[in-house]
Design an enzyme around this catalytic site. Sequence first.
Site, PDB file in Angstrom:
ATOM      1  N   CYS A  52      33.574  43.814  33.186  1.00  0.00           N
ATOM      2  CA  CYS A  52      33.894  45.215  32.912  1.00  0.00           C
ATOM      3  C   CYS A  52      35.031  45.229  31.892  1.00  0.00           C
ATOM      4  O   CYS A  52      35.263  44.236  31.194  1.00  0.00           O
ATOM      5  CB  CYS A  52      34.231  45.976  34.195  1.00  0.00           C
ATOM      6  SG  CYS A  52      35.664  45.347  35.099  1.00  0.00           S
ATOM      7  N   ASN A  55      38.650  44.177  34.452  1.00  0.00           N
ATOM      8  CA  ASN A  55      38.457  43.162  35.504  1.00  0.00           C
ATOM      9  C   ASN A  55      39.358  43.420  36.716  1.00  0.00           C
ATOM     10  O   ASN A  55      39.814  42.496  37.385  1.00  0.00           O
ATOM     11  CB  ASN A  55      38.681  41.733  34.975  1.00  0.00           C
ATOM     12  CG  ASN A  55      38.222  40.613  35.919  1.00  0.00           C
ATOM     13  OD1 ASN A  55      38.805  39.526  35.935  1.00  0.00           O
ATOM     14  ND2 ASN A  55      37.227  40.852  36.726  1.00  0.00           N
ATOM     15  N   CYS A  57      38.628  46.756  38.580  1.00  0.00           N
ATOM     16  CA  CYS A  57      37.919  47.763  39.398  1.00  0.00           C
ATOM     17  C   CYS A  57      36.471  47.369  39.666  1.00  0.00           C
ATOM     18  O   CYS A  57      36.104  47.024  40.781  1.00  0.00           O
ATOM     19  CB  CYS A  57      37.968  49.139  38.730  1.00  0.00           C
ATOM     20  SG  CYS A  57      39.637  49.792  38.536  1.00  0.00           S
ATOM     21  N   ARG A  58      35.616  47.432  38.637  1.00  0.00           N
ATOM     22  CA  ARG A  58      34.172  47.296  38.853  1.00  0.00           C
ATOM     23  C   ARG A  58      33.717  45.852  38.979  1.00  0.00           C
ATOM     24  O   ARG A  58      32.983  45.517  39.920  1.00  0.00           O
ATOM     25  CB  ARG A  58      33.406  47.975  37.712  1.00  0.00           C
ATOM     26  CG  ARG A  58      33.571  49.474  37.680  1.00  0.00           C
ATOM     27  CD  ARG A  58      33.090  50.068  36.372  1.00  0.00           C
ATOM     28  NE  ARG A  58      33.963  49.690  35.260  1.00  0.00           N
ATOM     29  CZ  ARG A  58      33.726  49.935  33.981  1.00  0.00           C
ATOM     30  NH1 ARG A  58      32.620  50.566  33.640  1.00  0.00           N
ATOM     31  NH2 ARG A  58      34.582  49.571  33.047  1.00  0.00           N
ATOM     32  N   SER A  59      34.103  44.985  38.037  1.00  0.00           N
ATOM     33  CA  SER A  59      33.549  43.620  38.083  1.00  0.00           C
ATOM     34  C   SER A  59      34.063  42.805  39.277  1.00  0.00           C
ATOM     35  O   SER A  59      33.295  41.992  39.815  1.00  0.00           O
ATOM     36  CB  SER A  59      33.745  42.876  36.758  1.00  0.00           C
ATOM     37  OG  SER A  59      35.104  42.784  36.393  1.00  0.00           O
ATOM     38  N   ASP A 170      33.260  54.024  34.920  1.00  0.00           N
ATOM     39  CA  ASP A 170      34.610  53.478  35.076  1.00  0.00           C
ATOM     40  C   ASP A 170      35.412  54.397  36.001  1.00  0.00           C
ATOM     41  O   ASP A 170      35.665  55.550  35.657  1.00  0.00           O
ATOM     42  CB  ASP A 170      35.246  53.391  33.688  1.00  0.00           C
ATOM     43  CG  ASP A 170      36.623  52.771  33.720  1.00  0.00           C
ATOM     44  OD1 ASP A 170      37.176  52.600  34.822  1.00  0.00           O
ATOM     45  OD2 ASP A 170      37.147  52.460  32.642  1.00  0.00           O
TER      46      ASP A 170
HETATM   47  P1  4NP Z   1      37.502  48.281  35.150  1.00  0.00           P
HETATM   48  O1  4NP Z   1      38.438  49.600  35.091  1.00  0.00           O
HETATM   49  O2  4NP Z   1      37.012  48.055  33.732  1.00  0.00           O
HETATM   50  O3  4NP Z   1      36.383  48.664  36.057  1.00  0.00           O
HETATM   51  O4  4NP Z   1      38.372  47.165  35.676  1.00  0.00           O
HETATM   52  C1  4NP Z   1      39.527  49.726  34.221  1.00  0.00           C
HETATM   53  C2  4NP Z   1      40.737  49.145  34.552  1.00  0.00           C
HETATM   54  C3  4NP Z   1      41.819  49.288  33.710  1.00  0.00           C
HETATM   55  C4  4NP Z   1      41.689  50.009  32.528  1.00  0.00           C
HETATM   56  C5  4NP Z   1      40.462  50.574  32.186  1.00  0.00           C
HETATM   57  C6  4NP Z   1      39.378  50.431  33.038  1.00  0.00           C
HETATM   58  N1  4NP Z   1      42.805  50.170  31.647  1.00  0.00           N
HETATM   59  O5  4NP Z   1      42.693  50.892  30.659  1.00  0.00           O
HETATM   60  O6  4NP Z   1      43.882  49.596  31.911  1.00  0.00           O
END
Ligand code: 4NP
Length: 201
Positions: A52, A55, A57-59, A170
């Site tokens: 994702c 790294n 939240c989703r992955s 997201d």
């Molecule tokens: P992820 O979510 O891609 O599912 O881990 C996010 C986590 C952090 C950020 C964006 C999306 N960020 O902008 O810091």
Amino acid sequence: RSIYRLRCGSNSRTASAADLSPHAAVCYRSCMNRPKRSTSPPSAPRSVLFVCLGNICRSPLAEGIFRACIAAHSSAPPLHVDSAGTGGWHVGEPPDPRSCEVARRHGISLEQQRARRVQPSDFEIFDLIVAMDASNLRDLEALQRQHGGGARLARLRDWDPDPDTGDVPDPYYGRADGFAHVFTLVERACRALANEVIGSA
Ligand code: 4NP
């Protein structure tokens, strides 16, 4: 939202060849001990990397859920499973507490995971790299064009029987219930992916 857009914008900048050099960040997880990509055909992956943006939240959820799906099958072959982000802002951090909480409610622990960034060697090491959304997939395709490697790229919801947009949304800047929704989507697709991986073993 504006911070998010800024960060998304800087993601493409930070995903340059220079930044992704193996020497660029000392806090990347070492790839030295990872197995080399197997010679199995694409239909029988033996190593799967979930990707994702951050790294956190989703992955990490996908990694934890997929591991649980595989562990539930006594006939599962040995698999190398990991997750990573296309962006580097959270490298070394544990998953987001909201992801940990929703996973814990389903009996899955993410606490041991630490964020890392996608590396060029991932395209050599992994048979299958699974993006959470179309933007992650585009970033991975660009990196693979730049660095080579034979990994098959896909989106997780390619395995979802009800894929609607095809993306795992997201949840980072959203409400806590967004994480429950993400869990549902990721679990449904991971089950199907695990069945395919085990069925083709
Ligand atoms: P992820 O979510 O891609 O599912 O881990 C996010 C986590 C952090 C950020 C964006 C999306 N960020 O902008 O810091």
